[in-house]
Design a protein around this motif. Structure first.
Motif, short mmCIF file in Angstrom:
data_model
loop_
_atom_site.label_atom_id
_atom_site.label_comp_id
_atom_site.label_asym_id
_atom_site.label_seq_id
_atom_site.Cartn_x
_atom_site.Cartn_y
_atom_site.Cartn_z
N ILE A 42 55.22 44.36 7.69
CA ILE A 42 56.37 44.39 6.79
C ILE A 42 57.60 45.00 7.46
O ILE A 42 58.69 44.45 7.39
CB ILE A 42 56.02 45.18 5.51
CG1 ILE A 42 55.04 44.38 4.65
CG2 ILE A 42 57.27 45.51 4.70
CD1 ILE A 42 54.50 45.15 3.47
N GLU A 43 57.41 46.13 8.12
CA GLU A 43 58.55 46.86 8.66
C GLU A 43 59.14 46.26 9.92
O GLU A 43 60.26 46.56 10.28
CB GLU A 43 58.14 48.32 8.92
CG GLU A 43 57.82 49.09 7.65
CD GLU A 43 57.56 50.55 7.91
OE1 GLU A 43 57.84 51.00 9.04
OE2 GLU A 43 57.08 51.24 6.99
N HIS A 44 58.39 45.39 10.58
CA HIS A 44 58.87 44.87 11.85
C HIS A 44 58.99 43.33 11.85
O HIS A 44 60.06 42.79 12.09
CB HIS A 44 57.99 45.35 13.00
CG HIS A 44 58.13 46.82 13.24
ND1 HIS A 44 58.99 47.36 14.16
CD2 HIS A 44 57.53 47.88 12.65
CE1 HIS A 44 58.92 48.68 14.14
NE2 HIS A 44 58.02 49.02 13.23
N SER A 45 57.92 42.65 11.58
CA SER A 45 57.94 41.19 11.66
C SER A 45 58.78 40.55 10.57
O SER A 45 59.49 39.58 10.81
CB SER A 45 56.51 40.64 11.62
OG SER A 45 55.76 41.12 12.70
N MET A 46 58.71 41.09 9.35
CA MET A 46 59.42 40.46 8.23
C MET A 46 60.92 40.59 8.33
O MET A 46 61.66 39.93 7.60
CB MET A 46 58.92 41.02 6.90
CG MET A 46 57.54 40.52 6.51
SD MET A 46 57.15 40.77 4.78
CE MET A 46 58.26 39.58 4.01
N ALA A 47 61.38 41.44 9.22
CA ALA A 47 62.83 41.59 9.38
C ALA A 47 63.48 40.30 9.84
O ALA A 47 64.67 40.06 9.62
CB ALA A 47 63.12 42.71 10.37
N SER A 48 62.70 39.42 10.49
CA SER A 48 63.26 38.18 11.02
C SER A 48 63.08 36.99 10.06
O SER A 48 63.58 35.90 10.33
CB SER A 48 62.61 37.84 12.37
OG SER A 48 61.21 37.69 12.21
N ILE A 49 62.36 37.20 8.97
CA ILE A 49 62.13 36.11 8.02
C ILE A 49 63.37 35.92 7.15
O ILE A 49 63.91 36.88 6.60
CB ILE A 49 60.91 36.41 7.13
CG1 ILE A 49 59.63 36.42 7.96
CG2 ILE A 49 60.80 35.40 6.00
CD1 ILE A 49 59.25 35.06 8.50
N LYS A 50 63.83 34.66 7.02
CA LYS A 50 65.01 34.36 6.21
C LYS A 50 64.70 33.29 5.19
O LYS A 50 63.99 32.33 5.48
CB LYS A 50 66.16 33.90 7.11
CG LYS A 50 66.64 34.95 8.10
CD LYS A 50 67.79 34.42 8.94
CE LYS A 50 68.28 35.45 9.94
NZ LYS A 50 69.38 34.91 10.79
N ARG A 51 65.22 33.46 4.00
CA ARG A 51 65.07 32.44 2.96
C ARG A 51 65.76 31.16 3.41
O ARG A 51 66.87 31.18 3.93
CB ARG A 51 65.67 32.91 1.64
CG ARG A 51 64.92 34.05 0.98
CD ARG A 51 65.57 34.41 -0.36
NE ARG A 51 64.88 35.50 -1.01
CZ ARG A 51 65.13 36.78 -0.83
NH1 ARG A 51 66.08 37.13 0.04
NH2 ARG A 51 64.46 37.71 -1.47
N GLY A 52 65.10 30.05 3.19
CA GLY A 52 65.67 28.75 3.51
C GLY A 52 65.35 28.25 4.89
O GLY A 52 65.55 27.06 5.18
N ASP A 53 64.82 29.12 5.76
CA ASP A 53 64.46 28.68 7.11
C ASP A 53 63.12 27.95 7.11
O ASP A 53 62.25 28.21 6.28
CB ASP A 53 64.38 29.87 8.06
CG ASP A 53 65.77 30.36 8.48
OD1 ASP A 53 66.76 29.76 8.03
OD2 ASP A 53 65.84 31.34 9.25
#
Length: 381
Positions: free
Chosen positions: A231-242
Motif C-alpha cells: 500500500i505505502e509503496h507500490s500503490m503510489a503509482s496506481i492511477k484511476r483510468g490507466d
C-alpha cells in the motif's frame, strides 16, 4: 595437591587398573590409547628427561581456576569435528568445549547439512556458553545464541527506520504464514497478505515485500505485513483510468482477482462486460493474461477495483472475443476517456444553464414584486 589427590588424578587420567601394556611391557595412558587408535602409535616418553611429570602436570591443572558461566561470550578455535553432528572447540578450559550442530546456526537446517557446513577447523569464532561445566571441565557452546541476539538488535534498528524489505515464506497455517527475517521466524497474518485467499501452500519459498507491524524481543513477538508494504509503496503509482497488464489469480462467483504490478485487484462480475455474464468460468480462467482499467482504488485499505467492460470496442466483446478487447485496449480506453470527458462537460454546461435559468426566473419575480413598479404603486387603479 595432596599425595591422595595426585594418586586420584593419575587413576583418572592414566587408567591404571587394569594396566594396559604394549609389546615392550610399557604402560599406556588414556591419551596413548586414543592416539594409537586414531592417530597412530604414540611414542612413550621417558618422564625423567622432561621438565614436568604427569603428577606435577596434574597438580598444575587442578590448581588452575576455570570460571565459565552460562551466558559468557568468548572466542574459541574449532580444533576438530566429532562426527557430523558436533565440533570440538578450544576455549581455554580443561577440555575442549562441544558445539552441537543445532547450536551452529540460526537458520533452519537443510537436508545433508553437517557441522562442517557452518564452521571450519582451525578458524576462530565467538561462542556463548549455554551449559555449566561438567566434572571434567567440558562446556557446551553456541553460535546460534549470538546470532539470535544480533538479529534482534538489527530488527529493532529496522523497526525504527521502517523500511520495506523482502523475506521468504517458509510455512503457512490457518492464521497466515511464517517468514524468515534475518534468521528469525516472523508471523504474517492472513489479513495482511495482498491477494484473494490469504496464505496458501503455493506461497512457500516465495519472497514478498514486507513492513513491520510489531518488533518485541521481550515478548519474542515479531509480526510483519505484506499489505502495508504494498500500500505505502507500490500503490503510489496506481492511477484511476490507466490500463494495466494483469494475470487472473482466482475466479469467484462474484468476479475475478487479477494481479497487477504485484498487487491484487478485484474485477467484479458487473465490470467484465456491458452484456450479462452467464458463465464466468467460460470467460476468465486462472493464469489468463488480460488487460484491465483501474476504475477506483483505496490506498488506505489496499483495494483496487478493475474493469474490462470500459475497454470493449462494442458491448459484449469480452464474451465473444476477449483478445480483440485486449489488443485494442489502449485505443478503446482513449475513446472511453474522451466520452467521459465530453459527458462531464455536458453535465457542467447543463448545470450552468440551469443556474442561469434560475437566475432569470428570480429577476422576473423581483420585477413583478418591485413596489416601485407603476402598476403596483399608490394611486394606481
Amino acid at each position: 595437591m595432596t599425595e591422595a589427590g595426585v594418586e586420584n588424578w593419575e587413576t583418572k587420567y592414566r587408567v591404571l587398573t587394569p594396566v594396559t601394556l604394549d609389546s615392550k611391557n610399557e604402560e599406556y595412558t588414556r591419551f596413548d590409547k586414543y592416539k594409537s587408535k586414531y592417530m597412530g602409535r604414540y611414542n612413550s616418553v621417558d618422564q625423567s628427561k622432561t621438565d614436568m611429570s604427569y603428577a606435577e602436570f596434574g597438580a598444575l591443572v587442578t590448581a588452575q581456576e576455570y570460571s565459565f558461566k552460562n551466558g559468557d561470550i568468548l572466542t574459541g578455535t574449532v580444533v576438530q569435528y566429532d562426527g557430523p553432528q558436533k565440533a570440538m572447540v578450544e576455549v581455554g578450559a580443561k577440555t575442549a568445549a562441544v558445539l552441537p550442530l543445532r547450536e551452529a546456526t540460526i537458520a533452519p537446517l537443510g537436508d545433508g547439512e553437517t557441522i562442517a557446513t557452518f564452521v571450519d577447523v582451525g578458524e576462530q569464532y565467538e561462542f556463548q556458553i549455554v551449559s555449566d561445566s561438567r566434572d571434567d571441565g567440558q562446556v557446551t557452546v553456541s553460535i546460534k545464541k549470538i546470532m539470535y541476539a544480533k538479529a534482534w538488535e538489527t530488527l529493532s534498528e529496522w523497526y525504527a527506520e521502517d523500511p520495506v524489505f523482502e523475506a521468504e515464506i517458509v510455512q503457512v497455517n490457518r492464521g497466515g504464514a511464517i517468514v524468515l527475517v534475518e534468521g528469525l521466524r516472523a508471523f504474517l497474518p492472513g489479513s495482511h497478505i495482498m491477494g484473494s485467499g490469504g496464505a496458501s501452500e503455493a506461497m512457500i519459498g516465495k519472497k514478498i515485500p514486507l513492513k513491520f507491524l510489531e518488533v518485541n524481543q521481550e515478548a519474542n513477538k515479531l509480526v510483519v505485513s505484506n499489505r502495508r508494504a504494498v500500500i505505502e509503496h507500490s500503490m503510489a503509482s496506481i492511477k484511476r483510468g490507466d490500463v494495466y497488464d494483469g494475470t487472473v489469480t482466482a475466479v469467484k462467483p462474484y468476479g475475478a482477482f487479477v494481479e497487477i504490478m504485484g498487487m491484487s485487484g478485484l474485477l467484479h462480475i458487473s465490470q467484465i462486460s456491458y452484456d450479462r455474464v452467464e458463465d464466468l468460468d467460460a470467460t476468465l480462467a486462472c493464469g489468463m493474461a488480460i488487460k484491465c482499467m483501474v476504475i477506483d482504488h483505496d490506498k488506505a485499505a489496499g483495494r483496487i477495483a478493475l474493469s474490462t467492460k470500459t475497454l470493449e470496442p462494442e458491448p459484449g466483446d469480452m464474451l465473444r472475443d476477449p483478445n480483440r478487447v485486449f489488443s485494442l485496449a489502449e485505443e478503446t480506453a482513449a475513446k472511453y476517456h474522451a466520452r467521459v470527458e465530453a459527458e462531464k462537460i455536458a453535465r457542467e454546461q447543463a448545470a450552468k444553464e440551469m443556474v442561469l435559468g434560475l437566475g432569470d426566473s428570480l429577476d422576473s419575480l423581483e420585477s413583478v414584486l418591485d413596489p416601485s413598479d407603476s402598476q403596483l404603486g399608490p394611486g394606481s387603479e
